[in-house]
Design a protein around this motif. Structure first.
Motif, PDB file in Angstrom:
ATOM      1  N   ASN A  67      25.413  36.311 -63.823  1.00 36.16           N
ATOM      2  CA  ASN A  67      24.307  36.022 -64.602  1.00 36.16           C
ATOM      3  C   ASN A  67      23.075  36.223 -64.092  1.00 36.16           C
ATOM      4  O   ASN A  67      22.657  36.028 -63.021  1.00 36.16           O
ATOM      5  N   ALA A  68      22.258  36.908 -65.323  1.00 37.06           N
ATOM      6  CA  ALA A  68      20.900  37.171 -65.015  1.00 37.06           C
ATOM      7  C   ALA A  68      19.942  36.074 -65.439  1.00 37.06           C
ATOM      8  O   ALA A  68      19.809  36.075 -66.795  1.00 37.06           O
ATOM      9  N   SER A  69      19.532  35.063 -64.652  1.00 36.64           N
ATOM     10  CA  SER A  69      18.491  34.221 -65.449  1.00 36.64           C
ATOM     11  C   SER A  69      17.317  34.349 -65.758  1.00 36.64           C
ATOM     12  O   SER A  69      16.712  35.458 -65.242  1.00 36.64           O
ATOM     13  N   PRO A  70      16.721  33.696 -66.667  1.00 41.44           N
ATOM     14  CA  PRO A  70      15.321  33.936 -66.889  1.00 41.44           C
ATOM     15  C   PRO A  70      14.373  33.889 -65.665  1.00 41.44           C
ATOM     16  O   PRO A  70      13.333  34.427 -65.664  1.00 41.44           O
ATOM     17  N   ASP A  71      14.970  33.218 -64.612  1.00 42.75           N
ATOM     18  CA  ASP A  71      14.148  33.028 -63.600  1.00 42.75           C
ATOM     19  C   ASP A  71      14.267  34.322 -62.374  1.00 42.75           C
ATOM     20  O   ASP A  71      14.097  34.225 -61.208  1.00 42.75           O
ATOM     21  N   LEU A  72      15.210  35.301 -62.775  1.00 36.25           N
ATOM     22  CA  LEU A  72      15.708  36.340 -61.872  1.00 36.25           C
ATOM     23  C   LEU A  72      14.744  36.816 -61.013  1.00 36.25           C
ATOM     24  O   LEU A  72      14.630  37.222 -59.734  1.00 36.25           O
ATOM     25  N   ARG A  73      13.450  37.233 -61.532  1.00 30.02           N
ATOM     26  CA  ARG A  73      12.397  37.715 -60.645  1.00 30.02           C
ATOM     27  C   ARG A  73      11.910  36.860 -59.367  1.00 30.02           C
ATOM     28  O   ARG A  73      11.864  37.259 -58.328  1.00 30.02           O
ATOM     29  N   SER A  74      11.768  35.316 -59.896  1.00 29.63           N
ATOM     30  CA  SER A  74      11.291  34.733 -58.560  1.00 29.63           C
ATOM     31  C   SER A  74      12.491  34.676 -57.763  1.00 29.63           C
ATOM     32  O   SER A  74      12.299  34.485 -56.398  1.00 29.63           O
ATOM     33  N   GLN A  75      13.777  34.540 -58.230  1.00 28.93           N
ATOM     34  CA  GLN A  75      15.057  34.503 -57.330  1.00 28.93           C
ATOM     35  C   GLN A  75      15.184  35.703 -56.461  1.00 28.93           C
ATOM     36  O   GLN A  75      15.429  35.545 -55.308  1.00 28.93           O
ATOM     37  N   ILE A  76      14.809  36.904 -56.874  1.00 31.20           N
ATOM     38  CA  ILE A  76      14.842  38.036 -56.022  1.00 31.20           C
ATOM     39  C   ILE A  76      13.697  37.839 -54.973  1.00 31.20           C
ATOM     40  O   ILE A  76      13.985  38.318 -53.791  1.00 31.20           O
ATOM     41  N   LEU A  77      12.502  37.520 -55.640  1.00 31.92           N
ATOM     42  CA  LEU A  77      11.347  37.381 -54.614  1.00 31.92           C
ATOM     43  C   LEU A  77      11.765  36.496 -53.505  1.00 31.92           C
ATOM     44  O   LEU A  77      11.429  36.611 -52.375  1.00 31.92           O
ATOM     45  N   ALA A  78      12.419  35.411 -53.496  1.00 29.67           N
ATOM     46  CA  ALA A  78      13.028  34.463 -52.511  1.00 29.67           C
ATOM     47  C   ALA A  78      14.088  34.647 -51.873  1.00 29.67           C
ATOM     48  O   ALA A  78      14.219  33.936 -50.885  1.00 29.67           O
ATOM     49  N   SER A  79      14.703  35.856 -51.960  1.00 27.72           N
ATOM     50  CA  SER A  79      15.906  36.174 -51.226  1.00 27.72           C
ATOM     51  C   SER A  79      15.881  37.663 -50.757  1.00 27.72           C
ATOM     52  O   SER A  79      15.955  38.524 -51.292  1.00 27.72           O
ATOM     53  N   ALA A  80      15.612  37.641 -49.311  1.00 30.26           N
ATOM     54  CA  ALA A  80      15.367  38.949 -48.288  1.00 30.26           C
ATOM     55  C   ALA A  80      16.627  40.005 -48.878  1.00 30.26           C
ATOM     56  O   ALA A  80      16.011  41.220 -48.825  1.00 30.26           O
ATOM     57  N   PRO A  81      17.953  39.544 -49.033  1.00 35.87           N
ATOM     58  CA  PRO A  81      18.845  40.571 -49.214  1.00 35.87           C
ATOM     59  C   PRO A  81      18.661  41.193 -50.522  1.00 35.87           C
ATOM     60  O   PRO A  81      19.281  42.335 -50.710  1.00 35.87           O
ATOM     61  N   PHE A  82      17.739  40.863 -51.344  1.00 31.58           N
ATOM     62  CA  PHE A  82      17.514  41.738 -52.666  1.00 31.58           C
ATOM     63  C   PHE A  82      16.375  42.485 -52.708  1.00 31.58           C
ATOM     64  O   PHE A  82      15.914  42.984 -53.691  1.00 31.58           O
ATOM     65  N   SER A  83      15.841  42.424 -51.503  1.00 28.31           N
ATOM     66  CA  SER A  83      14.345  43.304 -51.696  1.00 28.31           C
ATOM     67  C   SER A  83      14.844  44.715 -51.730  1.00 28.31           C
ATOM     68  O   SER A  83      15.625  45.360 -50.877  1.00 28.31           O
ATOM     69  N   PRO A  84      14.220  45.734 -52.461  1.00 25.50           N
ATOM     70  CA  PRO A  84      14.229  47.043 -52.485  1.00 25.50           C
ATOM     71  C   PRO A  84      14.161  47.788 -51.089  1.00 25.50           C
ATOM     72  O   PRO A  84      14.621  48.681 -50.935  1.00 25.50           O
ATOM     73  N   MET A  85      13.523  46.853 -50.220  1.00 21.42           N
ATOM     74  CA  MET A  85      13.317  47.710 -49.081  1.00 21.42           C
ATOM     75  C   MET A  85      14.659  47.910 -48.167  1.00 21.42           C
ATOM     76  O   MET A  85      14.987  48.430 -47.251  1.00 21.42           O
ATOM     77  N   ARG A  86      15.483  47.096 -48.714  1.00 22.62           N
ATOM     78  CA  ARG A  86      17.010  46.888 -48.239  1.00 22.62           C
ATOM     79  C   ARG A  86      17.562  48.371 -48.339  1.00 22.62           C
ATOM     80  O   ARG A  86      18.769  48.810 -47.683  1.00 22.62           O
ATOM     81  N   ARG A  87      16.965  49.169 -49.441  1.00 21.63           N
ATOM     82  CA  ARG A  87      17.644  50.111 -49.753  1.00 21.63           C
ATOM     83  C   ARG A  87      16.716  51.595 -49.609  1.00 21.63           C
ATOM     84  O   ARG A  87      16.702  52.537 -50.021  1.00 21.63           O
ATOM     85  N   LYS A  88      15.548  51.118 -48.730  1.00 22.75           N
ATOM     86  CA  LYS A  88      14.639  52.279 -48.512  1.00 22.75           C
ATOM     87  C   LYS A  88      15.154  53.484 -47.961  1.00 22.75           C
ATOM     88  O   LYS A  88      15.979  53.414 -47.004  1.00 22.75           O
ATOM     89  N   ALA A  89      14.782  54.822 -48.525  1.00 23.99           N
ATOM     90  CA  ALA A  89      15.326  55.960 -47.752  1.00 23.99           C
ATOM     91  C   ALA A  89      14.244  57.063 -48.176  1.00 23.99           C
ATOM     92  O   ALA A  89      13.359  56.925 -48.955  1.00 23.99           O
ATOM     93  N   ALA A  90      14.223  58.042 -47.382  1.00 28.10           N
ATOM     94  CA  ALA A  90      13.101  59.142 -47.636  1.00 28.10           C
ATOM     95  C   ALA A  90      13.018  59.440 -49.405  1.00 28.10           C
ATOM     96  O   ALA A  90      14.322  59.800 -49.749  1.00 28.10           O
TER      97      ALA A  90
END
Ligand code: MLT
Ligand code: MN
Ligand code: ZN
Length: 299
Positions: A50-73
């Motif tokens: 489920n993709a809630s209207p609060d998704l953006r702030s939920q992603i910001l609040a959760s380190a595992p969902f940071s794009p940095m976790r998929r950082k690559a050259a």
């Protein structure tokens, strides 16, 4: 990610008794964002349920969902949220799809019916089909949206989304507009059922093998909205069975051996949101926990 029902807790315009505690700064309540969980088997690739209207702030609040976790050259757009599954077409479960535009590839899973509702609404065409692959899934067919996570959907008593209601609404139909989800990995099983109008015997039987059950905790009492002075609809009319009372969820899963039962999708009027309240003590005494934002469950 988000443990509240549509509107969140507190709801932006609400002065019901439970919301007033929040506005007054009462320490017995905590803010909760709207209905969503995420699941992973490998700790890297996540399925968003489920993709809630609060998704953006939920992603910001959760380190595992940071794009940095998929950082690559050379990579400039990335996310650990590799797939999304929607359990119905309600606003609190699909509006966050709009946050997931921006040319990000992911797979979107749902029933043909719910994906049809999304496809019929042109605002969702912001999800570029060259990036977002829609995958209609059927009950009884296990699929693996992210590595190592086996997922199955099943119909639960529900209804069409509020914005599609016309005439006599069929409440409690077990069709493809409201589903529950079975998640399995590493020999452990979790069930996620954020909306459910009743628990027929076959549904209780189905979740028997669950290590964890996350279940619809929208309202404590069926006429709670009316009692709270914020509306006349019953929980059941909204497709949500109450916790307490005849046919309530409180004891609907007793005796099945479920190790962990957690209420989720909790409406802002529900007094279980208040630590120490009679209603909170009632669910705890019956073996239930209450979900909170950011809660991690490792079965
Ligand atoms: C529900 O769970 O009943 C819906 O989220 C209601 C709504 O659309 O606000
Ligand atoms: Mn909802
Ligand atoms: Zn309220």
């Amino acid at each position: 990610m988000g443990s509240a029902a549509g509107g969140g807790y507190p709801q932006w315009n609400c002065l019901c008794d439970v919301c007033q505690l929040y506005w007054a700064g009462d320490s017995r309540v905590a803010a909760r964002s709207q209905s969503s969980i995420a699941a992973t088997a490998d700790g890297v690739n996540w399925l968003l349920l489920n993709a809630s209207p609060d998704l953006r702030s939920q992603i910001l609040a959760s380190a595992p969902f940071s794009p940095m976790r998929r950082k690559a050259a050379g990579v400039r757009r990335a996310t650990p949220l590799a797939a999304v599954l929607v359990t119905n077409g309600d606003v609190d479960h699909v509006a966050g799809l709009l946050t997931l535009r921006e040319k990000q590839p992911f797979d979107l899973y749902g029933t043909a019916g719910v994906l049809g509702v999304i496809a019929d609404n042109p605002v969702f065409s912001v999800l570029d089909p060259t990036c977002v692959t829609t995958c209609a899934v059927r009950p009884g067919e296990a699929f693996e949206p992210v590595p190592g996570l086996s997922v199955e959907i099943f119909p639960v008593p529900g209804k069409v989304p509020l914005y599609l209601e016309t005439g006599d609404v069929d409440i409690g139909a077990e069709g493809d507009m409201t589903v529950g989800v079975r998640l399995a990995a590493h020999g452990k099983t979790a069930y996620y059922i954020p909306g459910c109008a009743s628990v027929p015997d076959h549904l209780a039987e189905r979740v028997r093998d669950g290590d964890v059950l996350l279940f619809d905790g929208t309202v404590f009492e069926d006429d709670e909205m009316h009692r709270a002075g914020v509306g006349s609809k019953t929980g059941r009319r909204m497709g949500h069975m109450p916790i307490q009372g005849d046919g309530g969820s409180l004891h609907a899963f007793d005796g099945l051996g479920l190790k962990d039962r957690v209420y989720i999708h909790i409406n802002n009027t529900n007094p279980i949101l208040v630590e120490g309240s009679r209603q909170r003590r009632t669910i705890e005494a019956a073996g239930w926990r209450i979900a909170r934002d950011g809660m991690e469950i490792v079965p």
